[in-house]
Design a protein around this motif. Structure first.
Motif, PDB file in Angstrom:
ATOM      1  N   LEU A 187     103.509 113.697  14.102  1.00 12.19           N
ATOM      2  CA  LEU A 187     102.339 114.282  13.447  1.00 12.19           C
ATOM      3  C   LEU A 187     102.797 114.945  12.155  1.00 12.19           C
ATOM      4  O   LEU A 187     103.653 115.832  12.168  1.00 12.19           O
ATOM      5  N   ILE A 188     102.228 114.516  11.047  1.00 11.38           N
ATOM      6  CA  ILE A 188     102.548 115.082   9.746  1.00 11.38           C
ATOM      7  C   ILE A 188     101.466 116.104   9.410  1.00 11.38           C
ATOM      8  O   ILE A 188     100.318 115.737   9.152  1.00 11.38           O
ATOM      9  N   LEU A 189     101.835 117.378   9.430  1.00 11.59           N
ATOM     10  CA  LEU A 189     100.852 118.424   9.159  1.00 11.59           C
ATOM     11  C   LEU A 189     100.555 118.596   7.669  1.00 11.59           C
ATOM     12  O   LEU A 189      99.397 118.769   7.310  1.00 11.59           O
ATOM     13  N   PRO A 190     101.566 118.551   6.778  1.00 11.13           N
ATOM     14  CA  PRO A 190     101.229 118.681   5.350  1.00 11.13           C
ATOM     15  C   PRO A 190     100.674 117.361   4.815  1.00 11.13           C
ATOM     16  O   PRO A 190     101.388 116.550   4.223  1.00 11.13           O
ATOM     17  N   MET A 199     106.604 110.212   5.141  1.00  9.62           N
ATOM     18  CA  MET A 199     106.721 108.896   5.769  1.00  9.62           C
ATOM     19  C   MET A 199     107.900 108.119   5.200  1.00  9.62           C
ATOM     20  O   MET A 199     108.606 107.427   5.940  1.00  9.62           O
ATOM     21  N   GLU A 200     108.132 108.247   3.915  1.00  3.53           N
ATOM     22  CA  GLU A 200     109.274 107.577   3.299  1.00  3.53           C
ATOM     23  C   GLU A 200     110.596 108.173   3.808  1.00  3.53           C
ATOM     24  O   GLU A 200     111.525 107.441   4.137  1.00  3.53           O
ATOM     25  N   GLY A 227     109.769 101.759  16.900  1.00  2.00           N
ATOM     26  CA  GLY A 227     108.338 101.581  17.156  1.00  2.00           C
ATOM     27  C   GLY A 227     107.517 102.836  16.973  1.00  2.00           C
ATOM     28  O   GLY A 227     106.341 102.860  17.333  1.00  2.00           O
ATOM     29  N   GLY A 228     108.116 103.894  16.415  1.00  2.00           N
ATOM     30  CA  GLY A 228     107.388 105.133  16.183  1.00  2.00           C
ATOM     31  C   GLY A 228     106.341 104.976  15.098  1.00  2.00           C
ATOM     32  O   GLY A 228     106.455 104.111  14.221  1.00  2.00           O
ATOM     33  N   GLN A 229     105.311 105.804  15.172  1.00  2.00           N
ATOM     34  CA  GLN A 229     104.227 105.772  14.191  1.00  2.00           C
ATOM     35  C   GLN A 229     103.955 107.177  13.677  1.00  2.00           C
ATOM     36  O   GLN A 229     104.293 108.167  14.328  1.00  2.00           O
ATOM     37  N   PRO A 255      92.311 113.830   5.841  1.00  2.00           N
ATOM     38  CA  PRO A 255      90.928 114.240   6.034  1.00  2.00           C
ATOM     39  C   PRO A 255      90.306 113.705   7.326  1.00  2.00           C
ATOM     40  O   PRO A 255      89.270 114.183   7.757  1.00  2.00           O
ATOM     41  N   GLY A 256      90.928 112.717   7.964  1.00  2.00           N
ATOM     42  CA  GLY A 256      90.465 112.204   9.260  1.00  2.00           C
ATOM     43  C   GLY A 256      91.670 111.702  10.030  1.00  2.00           C
ATOM     44  O   GLY A 256      92.744 111.505   9.454  1.00  2.00           O
ATOM     45  N   LEU A 257      91.520 111.487  11.316  1.00  2.00           N
ATOM     46  CA  LEU A 257      92.628 111.020  12.143  1.00  2.00           C
ATOM     47  C   LEU A 257      93.074 109.639  11.685  1.00  2.00           C
ATOM     48  O   LEU A 257      92.267 108.717  11.547  1.00  2.00           O
ATOM     49  N   ARG A 258      94.376 109.509  11.437  1.00  2.00           N
ATOM     50  CA  ARG A 258      94.935 108.250  10.930  1.00  2.00           C
ATOM     51  C   ARG A 258      96.292 108.024  11.574  1.00  2.00           C
ATOM     52  O   ARG A 258      97.150 108.904  11.559  1.00  2.00           O
ATOM     53  N   ILE A 259      96.490 106.839  12.130  1.00  2.00           N
ATOM     54  CA  ILE A 259      97.779 106.461  12.733  1.00  2.00           C
ATOM     55  C   ILE A 259      98.319 105.299  11.929  1.00  2.00           C
ATOM     56  O   ILE A 259      97.647 104.291  11.743  1.00  2.00           O
ATOM     57  N   GLN A 260      99.576 105.445  11.470  1.00  2.00           N
ATOM     58  CA  GLN A 260     100.190 104.391  10.654  1.00  2.00           C
ATOM     59  C   GLN A 260     101.516 104.007  11.240  1.00  2.00           C
ATOM     60  O   GLN A 260     102.322 104.799  11.599  1.00  2.00           O
TER      61      GLN A 260
END
Length: 69
Positions: A35-38, A46-47, A56-58, A64-69
């Motif tokens: 979970l990236i808080l900032p 992410m880089e 396999g981690g994401q 501004p909304g829930l996003r999984i990458q």
């Protein structure tokens, strides 16, 4: 909570007493999600942590909304 800044490590998040640990903990534990808080630093984080994709981690952001990458 993981933070690269050594000045923040071995301390606790205010109000929750969640410990702040170094980035090596991510490599040791190999979480499925980070979970990236900032949210405004999402791309940079992410880089920097791109190696989690190797197991396999994401990445997850909530603003501004829930996003999984």
């Amino acid at each position: 909570m993981v933070d690269r800044n050594p000045a923040k490590q071995n301390k606790f998040l205010p109000g929750s007493r969640v410990p702040v640990v170094g980035e090596e903990r991510i490599r040791e534990e190999q979480p499925d999600y980070v979970l990236i808080l900032p949210w405004n630093l999402r791309d940079e984080v992410m880089e920097q942590l791109d190696y989690i994709r190797g197991w396999g981690g994401q990445f997850v952001t909530a603003i501004p909304g829930l996003r999984i990458q």
